[in-house]
Write a protein that holds these residues in place. Structure first.
Motif, PDB file in Angstrom:
ATOM      1  N   MET A 175       9.710   1.559  19.368  1.00 28.85           N
ATOM      2  CA  MET A 175       9.559   2.714  18.477  1.00 28.85           C
ATOM      3  C   MET A 175       9.259   2.200  17.081  1.00 28.85           C
ATOM      4  N   ARG A 176       8.145   2.664  16.522  1.00 34.46           N
ATOM      5  CA  ARG A 176       7.783   2.225  15.168  1.00 34.46           C
ATOM      6  C   ARG A 176       8.305   3.218  14.136  1.00 34.46           C
ATOM      7  N   LEU A 177       9.089   2.707  13.202  1.00 33.02           N
ATOM      8  CA  LEU A 177       9.660   3.487  12.119  1.00 33.02           C
ATOM      9  C   LEU A 177       8.958   3.121  10.815  1.00 33.02           C
ATOM     10  N   VAL A 178       8.622   4.143  10.043  1.00 31.79           N
ATOM     11  CA  VAL A 178       7.956   3.916   8.758  1.00 31.79           C
ATOM     12  C   VAL A 178       8.580   4.816   7.706  1.00 31.79           C
ATOM     13  N   THR A 179       8.894   4.244   6.551  1.00 29.71           N
ATOM     14  CA  THR A 179       9.261   5.045   5.388  1.00 29.71           C
ATOM     15  C   THR A 179       8.259   4.762   4.289  1.00 29.71           C
ATOM     16  N   PHE A 180       7.830   5.842   3.610  1.00 27.25           N
ATOM     17  CA  PHE A 180       6.730   5.720   2.651  1.00 27.25           C
ATOM     18  C   PHE A 180       6.923   6.727   1.526  1.00 27.25           C
ATOM     19  N   ASN A 181       7.121   6.224   0.324  1.00 28.69           N
ATOM     20  CA  ASN A 181       7.094   7.054  -0.873  1.00 28.69           C
ATOM     21  C   ASN A 181       5.628   7.181  -1.277  1.00 28.69           C
ATOM     22  N   ILE A 182       5.045   8.350  -1.030  1.00 27.28           N
ATOM     23  CA  ILE A 182       3.591   8.487  -1.188  1.00 27.28           C
ATOM     24  C   ILE A 182       3.168   8.819  -2.617  1.00 27.28           C
ATOM     25  N   VAL A 210       3.523  -2.614   3.608  1.00 30.92           N
ATOM     26  CA  VAL A 210       2.074  -2.456   3.704  1.00 30.92           C
ATOM     27  C   VAL A 210       1.538  -1.739   2.473  1.00 30.92           C
ATOM     28  N   ASP A 211       0.549  -2.328   1.843  1.00 30.96           N
ATOM     29  CA  ASP A 211      -0.185  -1.676   0.761  1.00 30.96           C
ATOM     30  C   ASP A 211      -1.271  -0.806   1.397  1.00 30.96           C
ATOM     31  N   THR A 212      -1.101   0.506   1.331  1.00 37.33           N
ATOM     32  CA  THR A 212      -2.043   1.424   1.985  1.00 37.33           C
ATOM     33  C   THR A 212      -3.200   1.822   1.070  1.00 37.33           C
ATOM     34  N   GLY A 213      -3.147   1.392  -0.190  1.00 36.43           N
ATOM     35  CA  GLY A 213      -4.152   1.834  -1.149  1.00 36.43           C
ATOM     36  C   GLY A 213      -3.773   3.119  -1.855  1.00 36.43           C
ATOM     37  N   LEU A 214      -2.565   3.632  -1.564  1.00 37.47           N
ATOM     38  CA  LEU A 214      -2.025   4.819  -2.221  1.00 37.47           C
ATOM     39  C   LEU A 214      -0.650   4.498  -2.788  1.00 37.47           C
ATOM     40  N   SER A 215      -0.226   5.261  -3.795  1.00 37.73           N
ATOM     41  CA  SER A 215       1.139   5.246  -4.287  1.00 37.73           C
ATOM     42  C   SER A 215       1.447   4.005  -5.116  1.00 37.73           C
ATOM     43  N   GLY A 258      -3.959   7.925  -5.678  1.00 35.65           N
ATOM     44  CA  GLY A 258      -4.713   6.707  -5.463  1.00 35.65           C
ATOM     45  C   GLY A 258      -4.885   5.910  -6.743  1.00 35.65           C
ATOM     46  N   PRO A 259      -5.397   4.697  -6.657  1.00 34.43           N
ATOM     47  CA  PRO A 259      -5.590   3.863  -7.847  1.00 34.43           C
ATOM     48  C   PRO A 259      -6.613   4.436  -8.818  1.00 34.43           C
ATOM     49  N   ASP A 260      -7.437   5.367  -8.336  1.00 35.69           N
ATOM     50  CA  ASP A 260      -8.413   6.021  -9.204  1.00 35.69           C
ATOM     51  C   ASP A 260      -7.841   7.259  -9.889  1.00 35.69           C
ATOM     52  N   GLY A 261      -6.527   7.514  -9.700  1.00 35.55           N
ATOM     53  CA  GLY A 261      -5.899   8.674 -10.324  1.00 35.55           C
ATOM     54  C   GLY A 261      -6.147   9.982  -9.607  1.00 35.55           C
TER      55      GLY A 261
END
Length: 249
Positions: free
Chosen positions: A1-8, A232-237, A13-16
């Motif tokens: 079971m894959r568990l993920v926590t993410f403060n989005i 993981v750096d998702t490119g967001l947040s 995004g990096p472009d605002g």
């Protein structure tokens, strides 16, 4: 079971910009079975009036999810107020939990606060905090997963975590607690006496220096798979997503 926590960070995004497809792609790339989200917008102008919890749930193929608003009203306006159960069409900001497994029961809590939050321009006070838990039915048996976002004020966070630990005392085991706990590194393990399922720096996103996002396990019925946790750096947040694979007995 894959568990993920993410403060989005409301999908920023990096472009605002906040983009629905970019948020959905980030969740797909993580491939979670159970996903805890923090700083989630619903119908806010800054995130283009998106229901971000629903977007993330659909992207991962969740069969059920819950959004828990902690603040109701426009995030750009003063005088924001706590609403434990905001109306479906009411603009809000809060946390969410989504699952690919069927949910037998949901429960939510408002966490204790040492101060009352009035608006974003008021310094020295804090926004309301909440937790939501789901009793899941997996092919390997039941498991309880709780998602939360503790206070960024250390005095509140240090009080909220043991309070939530005690509130979860009667929850069916095994138990997993996930979220942005705003407590660094080993502190949550010290407070709860639970095991860390994932150990990796998560903040700030570009060059993370410490871990404030955590996945904790109580009970030997859920065992972290060695070498499978990562940030993981998702490119967001401004946070990295924390990922842990857990094996249920």
């Amino acid at each position: 079971m894959r568990l993920v926590t993410f403060n989005i960070q409301h999908g920023l995004g990096p472009d605002g910009r906040c983009d629905r497809e970019r948020l959905a792609d980030a969740v797909r790339s993580l491939d979670p079975d159970v996903l805890a989200l923090q700083e989630v917008d619903r119908y806010q102008p800054r995130s283009r009036f998106a229901d971000q919890a629903r977007i993330c749930a659909e992207a991962m193929g969740a069969v059920d999810h819950r959004y828990v608003p902690t603040v109701a009203g426009w995030m750009s306006a003063p005088g924001l107020r706590w609403r434990a159960r905001g109306r479906e069409r009411y603009p809000a900001y809060g946390i969410a939990l989504a699952s690919r497994f069927p949910v037998r029961a949901w429960r939510r809590w408002r966490l204790p606060m040492a101060s009352r939050w009035i608006g974003p321009a008021q310094l020295g006070v804090d926004e309301p905090r909440a937790a939501v838990a789901a009793e899941l039915e997996t092919p390997s048996g039941g498991v309880t997963v709780c998602a939360t976002h503790l206070s960024s004020r250390l005095g509140n966070a240090w009080a909220q975590l043991p309070w939530l630990r005690d509130a979860l005392g009667a929850a069916p085991r095994p138990l997993v607690l996930m979220g942005d706990l705003n407590l660094r590194d080993e502190a949550p393990v010290t407070v709860t006496r639970w095991r860390a399922a994932a150990t990796a720096p998560t903040f700030p996103v570009g060059r993370p220096r410490f871990q404030i996002d955590h996945i904790l396990v109580d009970d030997d019925g859920a065992t972290p798979v060695d070498g499978e946790s990562r940030a993981v750096d998702t490119g967001l947040s401004d946070h990295r997503a924390l990922v842990a694979d857990v094996r249920l007995a």
